[in-house]
Design a protein around this motif. Sequence first.
Motif, PDB file in Angstrom:
ATOM      1  N   LYS A  18       0.860  -1.181   0.000  1.00  0.00           N
ATOM      2  CA  LYS A  18       0.000   0.000   0.000  1.00  0.00           C
ATOM      3  C   LYS A  18       0.896   1.230   0.000  1.00  0.00           C
ATOM      4  CE  LYS A  18      -0.933  -0.743   4.918  1.00  0.00           C
ATOM      5  NZ  LYS A  18      -2.025  -0.902   5.878  1.00  0.00           N
ATOM      6  N   PRO A  19       0.352   2.385  -0.272  1.00  0.00           N
ATOM      7  CA  PRO A  19       1.174   3.598  -0.321  1.00  0.00           C
ATOM      8  C   PRO A  19       1.883   3.867   1.015  1.00  0.00           C
ATOM      9  CG  PRO A  19      -1.018   4.020  -1.232  1.00  0.00           C
ATOM     10  CD  PRO A  19      -1.059   2.660  -0.603  1.00  0.00           C
ATOM     11  N   ALA A  20       3.074   4.433   0.923  1.00  0.00           N
ATOM     12  CA  ALA A  20       3.861   4.764   2.120  1.00  0.00           C
ATOM     13  C   ALA A  20       3.097   5.696   3.042  1.00  0.00           C
ATOM     14  CB  ALA A  20       5.193   5.387   1.709  1.00  0.00           C
ATOM     15  N   SER A  21       2.232   6.503   2.484  1.00  0.00           N
ATOM     16  CA  SER A  21       1.440   7.442   3.295  1.00  0.00           C
ATOM     17  C   SER A  21       0.416   6.727   4.176  1.00  0.00           C
ATOM     18  CB  SER A  21       0.728   8.444   2.394  1.00  0.00           C
ATOM     19  OG  SER A  21      -0.172   7.777   1.527  1.00  0.00           O
ATOM     20  N   GLU A  22       0.163   5.450   3.901  1.00  0.00           N
ATOM     21  CA  GLU A  22      -0.813   4.682   4.676  1.00  0.00           C
ATOM     22  C   GLU A  22      -0.165   3.745   5.696  1.00  0.00           C
ATOM     23  OE1 GLU A  22      -3.673   2.723   2.155  1.00  0.00           O
ATOM     24  OE2 GLU A  22      -3.913   4.521   0.911  1.00  0.00           O
ATOM     25  N   ILE A  23       1.156   3.787   5.789  1.00  0.00           N
ATOM     26  CA  ILE A  23       1.866   2.943   6.757  1.00  0.00           C
ATOM     27  C   ILE A  23       2.335   3.825   7.898  1.00  0.00           C
ATOM     28  CG2 ILE A  23       3.821   1.395   7.123  1.00  0.00           C
ATOM     29  CD1 ILE A  23       3.549   0.574   4.163  1.00  0.00           C
ATOM     30  N   ASN A  24       1.680   3.679   9.041  1.00  0.00           N
ATOM     31  CA  ASN A  24       1.960   4.521  10.197  1.00  0.00           C
ATOM     32  C   ASN A  24       3.109   3.940  11.020  1.00  0.00           C
ATOM     33  OD1 ASN A  24       1.318   5.077  13.296  1.00  0.00           O
ATOM     34  ND2 ASN A  24       0.657   6.828  12.066  1.00  0.00           N
ATOM     35  N   VAL A  25       4.091   4.777  11.339  1.00  0.00           N
ATOM     36  CA  VAL A  25       5.271   4.334  12.083  1.00  0.00           C
ATOM     37  C   VAL A  25       4.878   3.812  13.468  1.00  0.00           C
ATOM     38  CG1 VAL A  25       7.498   5.040  13.058  1.00  0.00           C
ATOM     39  CG2 VAL A  25       6.799   5.881  10.799  1.00  0.00           C
ATOM     40  N   GLY A  26       3.989   4.510  14.154  1.00  0.00           N
ATOM     41  CA  GLY A  26       3.551   4.066  15.478  1.00  0.00           C
ATOM     42  C   GLY A  26       2.901   2.695  15.425  1.00  0.00           C
ATOM     43  N   SER A  27       2.113   2.442  14.406  1.00  0.00           N
ATOM     44  CA  SER A  27       1.464   1.138  14.254  1.00  0.00           C
ATOM     45  C   SER A  27       2.489   0.040  14.020  1.00  0.00           C
ATOM     46  CB  SER A  27       0.467   1.160  13.093  1.00  0.00           C
ATOM     47  OG  SER A  27      -0.593   2.021  13.382  1.00  0.00           O
ATOM     48  N   VAL A  28       3.475   0.314  13.185  1.00  0.00           N
ATOM     49  CA  VAL A  28       4.524  -0.674  12.919  1.00  0.00           C
ATOM     50  C   VAL A  28       5.240  -1.017  14.224  1.00  0.00           C
ATOM     51  CG1 VAL A  28       6.706  -1.131  11.715  1.00  0.00           C
ATOM     52  CG2 VAL A  28       4.844   0.048  10.522  1.00  0.00           C
ATOM     53  N   VAL A  29       5.605  -0.006  14.989  1.00  0.00           N
ATOM     54  CA  VAL A  29       6.321  -0.240  16.249  1.00  0.00           C
ATOM     55  C   VAL A  29       5.452  -1.040  17.215  1.00  0.00           C
ATOM     56  CG1 VAL A  29       7.301   0.903  18.294  1.00  0.00           C
ATOM     57  CG2 VAL A  29       7.877   1.724  15.999  1.00  0.00           C
ATOM     58  N   ARG A  30       4.195  -0.696  17.355  1.00  0.00           N
ATOM     59  CA  ARG A  30       3.309  -1.429  18.269  1.00  0.00           C
ATOM     60  C   ARG A  30       3.182  -2.895  17.871  1.00  0.00           C
ATOM     61  NH1 ARG A  30       0.892   3.497  18.202  1.00  0.00           N
ATOM     62  NH2 ARG A  30       0.305   4.397  20.206  1.00  0.00           N
ATOM     63  N   ILE A  31       3.103  -3.155  16.568  1.00  0.00           N
ATOM     64  CA  ILE A  31       2.945  -4.524  16.084  1.00  0.00           C
ATOM     65  C   ILE A  31       4.229  -5.324  16.282  1.00  0.00           C
ATOM     66  CG2 ILE A  31       2.650  -5.924  14.002  1.00  0.00           C
ATOM     67  CD1 ILE A  31       0.712  -3.662  13.031  1.00  0.00           C
ATOM     68  N   MET A  32       5.362  -4.730  15.988  1.00  0.00           N
ATOM     69  CA  MET A  32       6.633  -5.450  16.051  1.00  0.00           C
ATOM     70  C   MET A  32       7.132  -5.653  17.480  1.00  0.00           C
ATOM     71  SD  MET A  32       7.367  -6.312  13.073  1.00  0.00           S
ATOM     72  CE  MET A  32       6.472  -6.006  11.585  1.00  0.00           C
ATOM     73  N   GLU A  33       6.798  -4.737  18.355  1.00  0.00           N
ATOM     74  CA  GLU A  33       7.209  -4.862  19.758  1.00  0.00           C
ATOM     75  C   GLU A  33       6.156  -5.677  20.496  1.00  0.00           C
ATOM     76  OE1 GLU A  33      10.029  -3.636  21.452  1.00  0.00           O
ATOM     77  OE2 GLU A  33      10.740  -3.143  19.438  1.00  0.00           O
ATOM     78  N   ASP A  34       6.566  -6.754  21.109  1.00  0.00           N
ATOM     79  CA  ASP A  34       5.597  -7.582  21.814  1.00  0.00           C
ATOM     80  C   ASP A  34       5.519  -7.248  23.301  1.00  0.00           C
ATOM     81  OD1 ASP A  34       8.052  -8.544  22.525  1.00  0.00           O
ATOM     82  OD2 ASP A  34       7.691 -10.602  21.898  1.00  0.00           O
ATOM     83  N   ASP A  35       6.347  -6.311  23.751  1.00  0.00           N
ATOM     84  CA  ASP A  35       6.391  -6.027  25.177  1.00  0.00           C
ATOM     85  C   ASP A  35       6.861  -4.594  25.416  1.00  0.00           C
ATOM     86  OD1 ASP A  35       6.627  -6.127  27.931  1.00  0.00           O
ATOM     87  OD2 ASP A  35       8.333  -7.485  27.928  1.00  0.00           O
ATOM     88  N   PHE A  36       6.035  -3.832  26.082  1.00  0.00           N
ATOM     89  CA  PHE A  36       6.412  -2.469  26.451  1.00  0.00           C
ATOM     90  C   PHE A  36       6.596  -2.343  27.962  1.00  0.00           C
ATOM     91  CE2 PHE A  36       4.539  -1.514  22.275  1.00  0.00           C
ATOM     92  CZ  PHE A  36       5.535  -0.719  21.753  1.00  0.00           C
ATOM     93  N   ALA A  37       6.927  -3.446  28.609  1.00  0.00           N
ATOM     94  CA  ALA A  37       7.159  -3.424  30.055  1.00  0.00           C
ATOM     95  C   ALA A  37       8.511  -2.765  30.325  1.00  0.00           C
ATOM     96  CB  ALA A  37       7.127  -4.834  30.624  1.00  0.00           C
TER      97      ALA A  37
END
Length: 144
Positions: free
Chosen positions: A69-88
């Motif tokens: 999909k277009p780069a404008s539709e890929i949110n950096v925050g969403s990518v980080v939340r998905i890739m990180e499995d733990d924010f402890a």
Amino acid sequence: MRLKKYTDFALRVLIYTASKPEGELASKKEISDVFHISENHLGKIVHQLNRLGMLETIRGRGGGIRLAKPASEINVGSVVRIMEDDFALLECFERGSNHCVITPACKLKHILHDALLAFLEVLDAYTLEDLLSNKDELRNLMEI
């Protein structure tokens, strides 16, 4: 706050793929060579990004990967939340394994929680397209 290498590499894959000239496919080998990341490790990242609908993989001779999909539709925050499995950030963030005796009265947990939310809020303000505002410079550095 420190992100895992897996998240870092996922963002690099997206930046590299989005930096390619229109219609040109990227390969795991190219990305591996540019960033000095094992192709096997990249395969796992590409597979996950494909499953998430961010990358499209084309099999066979002349195949490769490209943005789904277009780069404008890929949110950096969403990518980080998905890739990180733990924010402890501290032990007190972990359910069931907190042995800190001051947790009930400690203010640090709340401050760090606010800091984490602010960190993610900043990332949410950017898309992959924002990371490509200097695409020519990136292409030169990655030798695309």
